[in-house]
Structure formats: C-alpha cells, structure tokens
Write a protein that holds these residues in place. Structure first.
Motif, PDB file in Angstrom:
ATOM      1  N   ALA A  96     -20.342  24.422 -18.497  1.00 58.11           N
ATOM      2  CA  ALA A  96     -19.134  25.589 -19.011  1.00 58.11           C
ATOM      3  C   ALA A  96     -19.708  26.810 -18.600  1.00 58.11           C
ATOM      4  CB  ALA A  96     -19.791  25.521 -20.677  1.00 58.11           C
ATOM      5  N   GLY A  97     -20.720  27.147 -18.119  1.00 56.79           N
ATOM      6  CA  GLY A  97     -21.043  28.291 -17.299  1.00 56.79           C
ATOM      7  C   GLY A  97     -20.511  28.316 -15.901  1.00 56.79           C
ATOM      8  N   MET A  98     -20.253  27.051 -15.252  1.00 57.21           N
ATOM      9  CA  MET A  98     -19.841  27.109 -13.921  1.00 57.21           C
ATOM     10  C   MET A  98     -18.100  27.277 -14.122  1.00 57.21           C
ATOM     11  SD  MET A  98     -22.161  26.780 -11.538  1.00 57.21           S
ATOM     12  CE  MET A  98     -21.182  25.833  -9.997  1.00 57.21           C
ATOM     13  N   HIS A 106     -12.408  34.226 -10.345  1.00 55.52           N
ATOM     14  CA  HIS A 106     -11.137  33.920  -9.750  1.00 55.52           C
ATOM     15  C   HIS A 106      -9.962  34.854 -10.082  1.00 55.52           C
ATOM     16  CE1 HIS A 106      -7.815  31.385  -7.846  1.00 55.52           C
ATOM     17  NE2 HIS A 106      -7.548  31.520  -9.131  1.00 55.52           N
ATOM     18  N   PHE A 107      -9.802  35.077 -11.419  1.00 52.17           N
ATOM     19  CA  PHE A 107      -8.964  35.824 -11.784  1.00 52.17           C
ATOM     20  C   PHE A 107      -8.974  37.474 -11.598  1.00 52.17           C
ATOM     21  CE2 PHE A 107      -8.093  31.929 -14.578  1.00 52.17           C
ATOM     22  CZ  PHE A 107      -6.896  31.672 -13.890  1.00 52.17           C
ATOM     23  N   ARG A 108     -10.107  37.612 -11.066  1.00 48.69           N
ATOM     24  CA  ARG A 108     -10.430  38.877 -10.527  1.00 48.69           C
ATOM     25  C   ARG A 108     -10.414  39.064  -8.907  1.00 48.69           C
ATOM     26  NH1 ARG A 108     -11.645  38.854 -15.557  1.00 48.69           N
ATOM     27  NH2 ARG A 108     -12.230  40.455 -16.667  1.00 48.69           N
ATOM     28  N   GLY A 109      -9.805  38.282  -8.558  1.00 54.98           N
ATOM     29  CA  GLY A 109      -9.417  38.154  -7.076  1.00 54.98           C
ATOM     30  C   GLY A 109     -10.767  37.910  -6.093  1.00 54.98           C
ATOM     31  N   LYS A 110     -11.667  37.168  -6.743  1.00 51.97           N
ATOM     32  CA  LYS A 110     -12.942  37.264  -5.903  1.00 51.97           C
ATOM     33  C   LYS A 110     -12.852  36.024  -5.043  1.00 51.97           C
ATOM     34  CE  LYS A 110     -15.496  40.440  -7.410  1.00 51.97           C
ATOM     35  NZ  LYS A 110     -15.933  41.815  -6.568  1.00 51.97           N
ATOM     36  N   LEU A 111     -13.514  35.543  -3.966  1.00 46.94           N
ATOM     37  CA  LEU A 111     -13.361  34.627  -3.140  1.00 46.94           C
ATOM     38  C   LEU A 111     -14.311  33.473  -3.952  1.00 46.94           C
ATOM     39  CD1 LEU A 111     -14.012  36.202   0.408  1.00 46.94           C
ATOM     40  CD2 LEU A 111     -11.837  35.263  -0.644  1.00 46.94           C
ATOM     41  N   THR A 112     -13.632  32.331  -3.761  1.00 45.93           N
ATOM     42  CA  THR A 112     -14.271  30.953  -4.453  1.00 45.93           C
ATOM     43  C   THR A 112     -15.184  30.340  -3.408  1.00 45.93           C
ATOM     44  OG1 THR A 112     -12.544  30.870  -5.828  1.00 45.93           O
ATOM     45  CG2 THR A 112     -13.978  29.008  -5.739  1.00 45.93           C
ATOM     46  N   VAL A 113     -16.293  29.942  -3.754  1.00 48.18           N
ATOM     47  CA  VAL A 113     -17.014  28.967  -2.731  1.00 48.18           C
ATOM     48  C   VAL A 113     -16.445  27.485  -3.003  1.00 48.18           C
ATOM     49  CG1 VAL A 113     -19.579  28.279  -2.446  1.00 48.18           C
ATOM     50  CG2 VAL A 113     -19.219  30.519  -3.302  1.00 48.18           C
ATOM     51  N   PRO A 114     -16.143  26.971  -1.921  1.00 52.43           N
ATOM     52  CA  PRO A 114     -15.838  25.337  -1.814  1.00 52.43           C
ATOM     53  C   PRO A 114     -16.776  24.514  -2.282  1.00 52.43           C
ATOM     54  CG  PRO A 114     -15.796  26.346   0.269  1.00 52.43           C
ATOM     55  CD  PRO A 114     -15.950  27.633  -0.643  1.00 52.43           C
ATOM     56  N   SER A 155     -26.344  24.906  -8.986  1.00 51.34           N
ATOM     57  CA  SER A 155     -25.569  26.078  -9.403  1.00 51.34           C
ATOM     58  C   SER A 155     -26.393  27.437  -8.804  1.00 51.34           C
ATOM     59  CB  SER A 155     -25.838  25.989 -10.895  1.00 51.34           C
ATOM     60  OG  SER A 155     -25.088  25.138 -11.721  1.00 51.34           O
ATOM     61  N   PHE A 156     -27.443  27.593  -8.607  1.00 48.21           N
ATOM     62  CA  PHE A 156     -28.220  28.714  -8.211  1.00 48.21           C
ATOM     63  C   PHE A 156     -27.667  28.882  -6.888  1.00 48.21           C
ATOM     64  CE2 PHE A 156     -31.685  27.987 -11.633  1.00 48.21           C
ATOM     65  CZ  PHE A 156     -30.979  29.196 -12.570  1.00 48.21           C
ATOM     66  N   ILE A 157     -27.649  27.859  -6.086  1.00 46.24           N
ATOM     67  CA  ILE A 157     -27.180  27.771  -4.600  1.00 46.24           C
ATOM     68  C   ILE A 157     -25.922  28.468  -4.657  1.00 46.24           C
ATOM     69  CG2 ILE A 157     -26.592  26.443  -2.662  1.00 46.24           C
ATOM     70  CD1 ILE A 157     -29.217  24.580  -3.344  1.00 46.24           C
ATOM     71  N   TYR A 158     -25.035  27.707  -5.503  1.00 43.79           N
ATOM     72  CA  TYR A 158     -23.519  28.247  -5.452  1.00 43.79           C
ATOM     73  C   TYR A 158     -23.532  29.732  -6.000  1.00 43.79           C
ATOM     74  CZ  TYR A 158     -20.995  23.792  -5.021  1.00 43.79           C
ATOM     75  OH  TYR A 158     -20.456  22.695  -4.566  1.00 43.79           O
ATOM     76  N   ILE A 159     -24.122  30.278  -6.629  1.00 44.15           N
ATOM     77  CA  ILE A 159     -24.183  31.925  -7.167  1.00 44.15           C
ATOM     78  C   ILE A 159     -24.727  32.498  -5.974  1.00 44.15           C
ATOM     79  CG2 ILE A 159     -25.422  33.255  -8.556  1.00 44.15           C
ATOM     80  CD1 ILE A 159     -25.427  31.301 -10.878  1.00 44.15           C
ATOM     81  N   PHE A 160     -25.701  32.219  -5.199  1.00 41.15           N
ATOM     82  CA  PHE A 160     -26.088  32.648  -3.969  1.00 41.15           C
ATOM     83  C   PHE A 160     -25.109  32.952  -2.794  1.00 41.15           C
ATOM     84  CE2 PHE A 160     -28.483  32.808   0.075  1.00 41.15           C
ATOM     85  CZ  PHE A 160     -29.164  34.169  -0.035  1.00 41.15           C
ATOM     86  N   GLN A 161     -24.329  31.592  -2.849  1.00 40.19           N
ATOM     87  CA  GLN A 161     -23.280  31.607  -1.731  1.00 40.19           C
ATOM     88  C   GLN A 161     -22.301  32.442  -2.343  1.00 40.19           C
ATOM     89  OE1 GLN A 161     -22.707  27.480  -1.497  1.00 40.19           O
ATOM     90  NE2 GLN A 161     -23.846  27.236   0.466  1.00 40.19           N
ATOM     91  N   PHE A 162     -21.940  32.521  -3.556  1.00 37.34           N
ATOM     92  CA  PHE A 162     -20.759  33.592  -3.967  1.00 37.34           C
ATOM     93  C   PHE A 162     -21.274  34.560  -3.808  1.00 37.34           C
ATOM     94  CE2 PHE A 162     -19.235  36.067  -7.352  1.00 37.34           C
ATOM     95  CZ  PHE A 162     -17.920  35.960  -7.340  1.00 37.34           C
TER      96      PHE A 162
END
Length: 172
Positions: A96-98, A106-114, A155-162
């Motif tokens: 749910a957090g993800m 996404h809706f604030r125009g931020k880039l998404t990590v694939p 998840s922590f890796i994705y947050i760091f990449q984001f």
C-alpha cells in the motif's frame, strides 16, 4: 493503448478471477491464475522493452497491477488463515505504501523509478512463498518472513533511487 498496456490491464481483470476461484475452494487453481498474471507481467515488460512501446501509462499501471494482485493474494491468504495477520499487515503496509507513494509523486510530476532487478527478484520470491503456502510446505511461513524482509529492503532501494533520480531532474 498498445499490447503491453492491454496485457497489464488483463492483470487487473485476473484479480477477481483469482478471488472467485480462491474463495470457492479452488485454491490451487487460483494459484495458476496468479502464475498467468505473473507471465503476463513478464510478457508485457518484454514486449514493451524490445519493441520500444514503453508508455507513461504503462510505467504507472504495471506496478499498480502487480501490487493490486498481491494485495488480493495477501487478503485471501489472511482471510483463509493461511498466513499470520502480522505477516499480512507487514505485506499490506509495504505494498500500500508503494502504491500510495508512487501515485502521490507521479501526479506531482516526479520521475518514476522503473522496475529493477531487486524488485523483480522480490516478486519471484513472493511467488515461491505463495506456492509453498498453497502446497503447505512446513517452512512456508518462515520463508514468507524472509521474503517480507527482502521486500522492505527492495522498497528502501527504490526510495533511494527515486530521491537520486528526482534530485538529478531538479538540477537540470
């Protein structure tokens, strides 16, 4: 709308199919539906990458479809008492957090990590955990907790990449 996006949408359609089968006592057949959903995930990603059909909609919907399916699986396993509620809560919070975090940014125009290798590995590990649970392996719940730990690390890796990706985008 292209073929990869249609395959992604088919995964949303498979969620109620999975649930109907599961709750009507066809647990192993519902697992096959889950595997079909997983195969469409692999197929849509392969087609999108090799045919250069990656779209912003696909980048957003693909992980959403995966997370929604996983939440349906978590809830079905919890309701049927096949997993402890603590594991379900941990899995639900992470997924749910993800979903909420991805949609919010996404809706604030931020880039998404694939999706990356760790994310894909986590998904495969979850599929094995579900297989072990459905077929009642004695170590299934212990293995599930291991996978939950890996999923939080991912998840922590994705947050760091984001953060890195969007910091770089701001600087440009």
């Amino acid at each position: 709308m292209n073929i990869p996006n249609m395959l992604t949408i088919s995964r949303f359609v498979l969620i109620p199919v999975y649930l109907v089968l599961f709750f009507n006592g066809h647990i192993r057949t519902s697992f096959i539906i889950l595997l079909v959903a997983g195969l469409t995930d692999i197929l849509d990603g392969y087609i999108a990458r090799t045919r250069k059909l990656i779209t912003p909609m696909g980048v957003m919907l693909d992980p959403l479809a995966d997370k929604c399916m996983m939440i349906a699986v978590i809830l079905s396993l919890l309701i049927s008492e096949m997993i402890p509620w603590q594991a379900a809560v941990a899995m639900f919070i992470r997924d749910a957090g993800m979903i909420i975090g991805s949609a919010f940014f996404h809706f604030r125009g931020k880039l998404t990590v694939p999706a990356n290798v760790m994310g894909k590995l986590t998904t495969v590990l979850y599929y094995f955990a579900i297989l072990f649970i459905v077929f009642e392996f004695t170590f299934a719940i212990t293995y599930l907790w291991y996978v939950i730990g890996v999923s939080f690390l991912t998840s922590f890796i994705y947050i760091f990449q984001f953060l890195l990706l969007n910091r770089g985008a701001r600087a440009k």
